[in-house]
Scaffold this active site. Structure first.
Site, mmCIF file in Angstrom:
data_model
loop_
_atom_site.group_PDB
_atom_site.id
_atom_site.type_symbol
_atom_site.label_atom_id
_atom_site.label_comp_id
_atom_site.label_asym_id
_atom_site.label_seq_id
_atom_site.Cartn_x
_atom_site.Cartn_y
_atom_site.Cartn_z
ATOM 1 N N ALA A 14 0.801 -1.225 0.000
ATOM 2 C CA ALA A 14 0.000 0.000 0.000
ATOM 3 C C ALA A 14 0.830 1.269 0.000
ATOM 4 C CB ALA A 14 -0.941 0.004 1.204
ATOM 5 N N ARG A 16 2.326 2.645 -2.548
ATOM 6 C CA ARG A 16 2.165 3.445 -3.763
ATOM 7 C C ARG A 16 1.219 2.721 -4.710
ATOM 8 N NH1 ARG A 16 6.244 1.999 -7.967
ATOM 9 N NH2 ARG A 16 7.251 0.059 -7.318
ATOM 10 N N TYR A 156 6.105 -14.366 -12.654
ATOM 11 C CA TYR A 156 4.971 -13.496 -12.300
ATOM 12 C C TYR A 156 3.646 -14.178 -12.648
ATOM 13 C CZ TYR A 156 2.202 -9.193 -11.955
ATOM 14 O OH TYR A 156 1.260 -8.240 -11.612
#
Length: 248
Positions: A14, A16, A156
């Site tokens: 949290a 950015r 990912y």
């Protein structure tokens, strides 16, 4: 609106971007927010910014979510500070992109440990208090890459696809306690990372988006708020893409 008055939300990653926007959105609707990120500077700045507009609504916690023991201690601290937790948003994530033939073990481990194991660690830390909470919600931020894959992002993609299976299983395990668990799969969202793309890269991305525009962080935050609200009480185990039509 004040849909989250007397509710406490924990938002990881949290400091950015999407995570910061989600934390701010909860505070704007009356909630208290634990702003979690790896960097003390980023989560501190995000919490200060939120408190400037919504006094005493946010508190910063610097932690590496891949560290299981540290996250369990964090859970105890947040519960002590706020009294309870109603909403957990697992947004923390990293990338270490590269073709698989050149990918180092550390690049694989770092991404899986943060993006997938991090969610496991936080759910372990908060599941007991969530099972006793009012309108308990778990929302995991996956990605369209977890749905369609992407060359150069096997780590990912695996972590975000794993997060989808994790969400569905958690939803089944905790349904008896009325805890809902859903995943959101954002497409390309305007953040610091997309700002680094050149014009040709941006044009290539937009060519694959039917709506011909990247999303905004507010688009994801609005969807999180809906899934966290009482109105979404009958939605669990679902994956909702917010991607401008990429995966239709």
């Amino acid at each position: 609106m004040a849909r989250f008055t007397d509710k406490v939300a924990v938002v990881t990653g949290a400091g950015r971007g999407i995570g910061s926007e989600i934390a701010r959105a909860f505070a704007a609707e009356g909630g208290k927010v634990a702003v979690v990120s790896r960097s003390e500077g980023s989560c501190g700045a995000a919490a200060d910014s939120i408190n400037a507009d919504f006094p005493d609504s946010a508190k910063a916690y610097a932690i590496d979510v891949s560290d299981h023991d540290a996250v369990q201690e964090l859970g105890k601290q947040i519960i002590a500070d706020f009294g309870s937790v109603n909403i957990l948003v697992n947004n923390a994530g990293v990338t270490r992109d590269g073709l698989m033939m050149r990918m180092k073990d550390d690049d694989w481990d770092t991404v899986l440990d943060t993006n997938l194991k991090g969610a496991f660690n936080t759910v372990k830390a908060f599941q007991r208090t969530l099972m006793k909470a009012t309108d308990p919600r778990i929302i995991n931020i996956s990605s369209v890459i977890g749905l369609i894959g992407n060359a150069g992002q096997v780590n990912y993609a695996a972590s975000k696809a794993g997060l989808i299976g994790f969400s569905k299983s958690v939803a089944r395990e905790l349904a008896g306690r009325k805890v809902t668990c859903n995943a959101i799969a954002p497409g390309f969202i305007v953040t610091d990372m997309t700002d680094e793309l050149n014009d040709a890269q941006k044009e290539g991305i937009l060519g694959n988006i039917p709506l011909k525009a990247m999303g905004e962080t507010e688009d994801i935050a609005n969807l999180v708020l809906f899934l966290a609200s009482a109105e979404a009480r009958y939605i669990t185990g679902q994956v909702i893409a917010c991607d401008g039509g990429m995966t239709m």
